[in-house]
Design a protein around this motif. Structure first.
Motif, PDB file in Angstrom:
ATOM      1  N   ILE A 108     -61.996  13.009   0.776  1.00 44.04           N
ATOM      2  CA  ILE A 108     -62.896  12.064   0.111  1.00 44.04           C
ATOM      3  C   ILE A 108     -62.997  10.773   0.920  1.00 44.04           C
ATOM      4  CG2 ILE A 108     -62.346  13.000  -2.170  1.00 44.04           C
ATOM      5  CD1 ILE A 108     -60.663  10.546  -2.689  1.00 44.04           C
ATOM      6  N   PRO A 109     -64.133  10.077   0.860  1.00 41.90           N
ATOM      7  CA  PRO A 109     -64.299   8.825   1.608  1.00 41.90           C
ATOM      8  C   PRO A 109     -63.298   7.769   1.140  1.00 41.90           C
ATOM      9  CG  PRO A 109     -66.412   9.647   0.812  1.00 41.90           C
ATOM     10  CD  PRO A 109     -65.355  10.473   0.141  1.00 41.90           C
ATOM     11  N   LEU A 111     -63.834   4.676   0.803  1.00 39.86           N
ATOM     12  CA  LEU A 111     -64.486   3.779  -0.158  1.00 39.86           C
ATOM     13  C   LEU A 111     -64.316   4.289  -1.586  1.00 39.86           C
ATOM     14  CD1 LEU A 111     -66.321   1.298  -0.581  1.00 39.86           C
ATOM     15  CD2 LEU A 111     -68.285   2.839  -0.341  1.00 39.86           C
ATOM     16  N   LEU A 112     -64.544   5.574  -1.782  1.00 34.54           N
ATOM     17  CA  LEU A 112     -64.407   6.169  -3.110  1.00 34.54           C
ATOM     18  C   LEU A 112     -62.962   6.131  -3.585  1.00 34.54           C
ATOM     19  CD1 LEU A 112     -65.650   7.691  -5.474  1.00 34.54           C
ATOM     20  CD2 LEU A 112     -65.348   9.815  -4.199  1.00 34.54           C
ATOM     21  N   MET A 113     -62.035   6.398  -2.676  1.00 35.86           N
ATOM     22  CA  MET A 113     -60.630   6.388  -3.055  1.00 35.86           C
ATOM     23  C   MET A 113     -60.162   4.976  -3.389  1.00 35.86           C
ATOM     24  SD  MET A 113     -57.407   8.113  -1.098  1.00 35.86           S
ATOM     25  CE  MET A 113     -55.814   8.201  -1.940  1.00 35.86           C
ATOM     26  N   GLY A 114     -60.639   3.991  -2.638  1.00 37.89           N
ATOM     27  CA  GLY A 114     -60.264   2.607  -2.919  1.00 37.89           C
ATOM     28  C   GLY A 114     -60.750   2.152  -4.284  1.00 37.89           C
ATOM     29  N   ILE A 115     -62.004   2.485  -4.619  1.00 39.63           N
ATOM     30  CA  ILE A 115     -62.546   2.129  -5.929  1.00 39.63           C
ATOM     31  C   ILE A 115     -61.792   2.851  -7.043  1.00 39.63           C
ATOM     32  CG2 ILE A 115     -64.603   2.266  -7.382  1.00 39.63           C
ATOM     33  CD1 ILE A 115     -66.282   1.931  -4.871  1.00 39.63           C
ATOM     34  N   ASP A 200     -53.234   0.754  10.028  1.00 35.41           N
ATOM     35  CA  ASP A 200     -54.624   0.497  10.414  1.00 35.41           C
ATOM     36  C   ASP A 200     -55.581   0.455   9.235  1.00 35.41           C
ATOM     37  OD1 ASP A 200     -54.006   0.315  13.053  1.00 35.41           O
ATOM     38  OD2 ASP A 200     -54.585   2.358  13.576  1.00 35.41           O
ATOM     39  N   ASP A 201     -55.114   0.805   8.043  1.00 41.02           N
ATOM     40  CA  ASP A 201     -56.040   0.969   6.924  1.00 41.02           C
ATOM     41  C   ASP A 201     -56.629  -0.372   6.478  1.00 41.02           C
ATOM     42  OD1 ASP A 201     -57.053   2.809   4.654  1.00 41.02           O
ATOM     43  OD2 ASP A 201     -56.196   1.093   3.603  1.00 41.02           O
ATOM     44  N   PHE A 202     -57.927  -0.354   6.262  1.00 41.75           N
ATOM     45  CA  PHE A 202     -58.610  -1.559   5.783  1.00 41.75           C
ATOM     46  C   PHE A 202     -59.310  -1.329   4.458  1.00 41.75           C
ATOM     47  CE2 PHE A 202     -62.581  -3.935   5.381  1.00 41.75           C
ATOM     48  CZ  PHE A 202     -62.102  -5.237   5.378  1.00 41.75           C
ATOM     49  N   VAL A 203     -60.108  -0.259   4.355  1.00 36.86           N
ATOM     50  CA  VAL A 203     -60.990  -0.063   3.204  1.00 36.86           C
ATOM     51  C   VAL A 203     -60.192   0.047   1.907  1.00 36.86           C
ATOM     52  CG1 VAL A 203     -62.740   1.415   2.166  1.00 36.86           C
ATOM     53  CG2 VAL A 203     -62.749   1.028   4.629  1.00 36.86           C
ATOM     54  N   ILE A 204     -59.238   0.974   1.853  1.00 35.45           N
ATOM     55  CA  ILE A 204     -58.453   1.172   0.631  1.00 35.45           C
ATOM     56  C   ILE A 204     -57.632  -0.073   0.319  1.00 35.45           C
ATOM     57  CG2 ILE A 204     -56.634   2.557  -0.437  1.00 35.45           C
ATOM     58  CD1 ILE A 204     -57.596   4.926   1.215  1.00 35.45           C
TER      59      ILE A 204
END
Length: 266
Positions: A108-109, A111-115, A200-204
């Motif tokens: 899964i993207p 972005l979706l996992m972060g939300i 390195d993770d940024f989005v989540i």
């Protein structure tokens, strides 16, 4: 142009598209000039400035990122190994559902996992901070360890464990002296992969972070957004790139060693 040269041209253009910007960043980290449009000569000025006391907040963010990456990798190594063993040795209908849960964070993207994680923490009333970042990183890192260890288990000869039990070894002894040493390269490779993904993770991290829990990628984003010492960001990114490269290289080396060992055992 010969048709046989066309794939090489496409490969060359693809590699240039991917790596020339990175090379440009690394070169400019040694540029004396403040703006990358001009070359002011070779210098380590920005690296010295990076380690100066006035940039203490950068190293606090780096220390937080390393701590989160280390803890999440260690926890994921344990959970991922147990999950891989369960998926490999217990074939039930429930395990099909388990397979889906394991591979879901991988496909899964971000972005979706972060939300999703943000809504989950909000529903439970959990305050966002370093703890929520750690839980989020363990969530997606465990899946990667499971996938790597599952690949190692595909070539594992289970008769070795049966032979050890027949010779009088207890289940704990067989696991500690036979199973874990054979799986160790895969487990460590998965852990190193998780460390790289976490640091390195940024989005989540962006979605599940709170006040006072800024990690290094978030700090770099903030510096870029406010145009704060862009050459300093080049130096910092070069150091982070070097660290990531070394970890990935070590992980690949362990994975190759695991594959060779598995082949020789067979």
């Amino acid at each position: 142009m010969k048709t046989s040269h066309f794939p090489h041209l496409i490969l060359g253009l693809t590699l240039a598209f991917l790596y020339v910007p990175i090379l440009f960043l690394v070169v400019n980290s040694f540029n004396e000039a403040k703006f990358s449009s001009t070359w002011g000569g070779f210098s380590l000025h920005w690296y010295r400035d990076l380690f100066s006391p006035k940039n203490r907040d950068i190293w606090e963010a780096a220390q937080r990122s390393i701590w989160i990456a280390t803890v999440s990798s260690l926890v994921s190594m344990v959970l991922g190994t147990l999950s891989a063993c369960a998926l490999h040795w217990y074939r039930t209908r429930l395990q099909r559902f388990h397979y889906g849960l394991v591979y879901l964070p991988v496909i899964i993207p971000d972005l979706l996992m972060g939300i999703s994680l943000l809504l989950f923490f909000a529903a439970l009333g959990i305050k966002l901070g370093t703890g929520t970042i750690l839980l989020a990183h363990i969530t997606f890192c465990t899946s990667f360890v499971t996938v790597v260890v599952l690949g190692r288990l595909q070539g594992f000869d289970q008769s070795v464990l049966f032979a050890a039990r027949d010779l009088g070894a207890t289940r704990i002894v067989a696991i500690r002296r036979i199973l874990l040493p054979l799986l160790a390269p895969g487990i460590i490779a998965g852990g190193l992969l998780c460390f790289t993904l976490s640091i390195d993770d940024f989005v989540i991290t962006f979605f599940v972070s709170g006040p006072g829990s800024t990690t290094l990628p978030l700090k770099i984003y903030s510096m870029v957004k406010h145009s704060r010492e862009l050459p300093l960001i080049n130096a910092l990114s070069t150091l982070l790139l070097t660290l990531t490269f070394l970890i990935v290289w070590w992980s690949q080396k362990l994975t190759s060693k695991s594959t060779i060992t598995s082949t020789s055992t067979e």
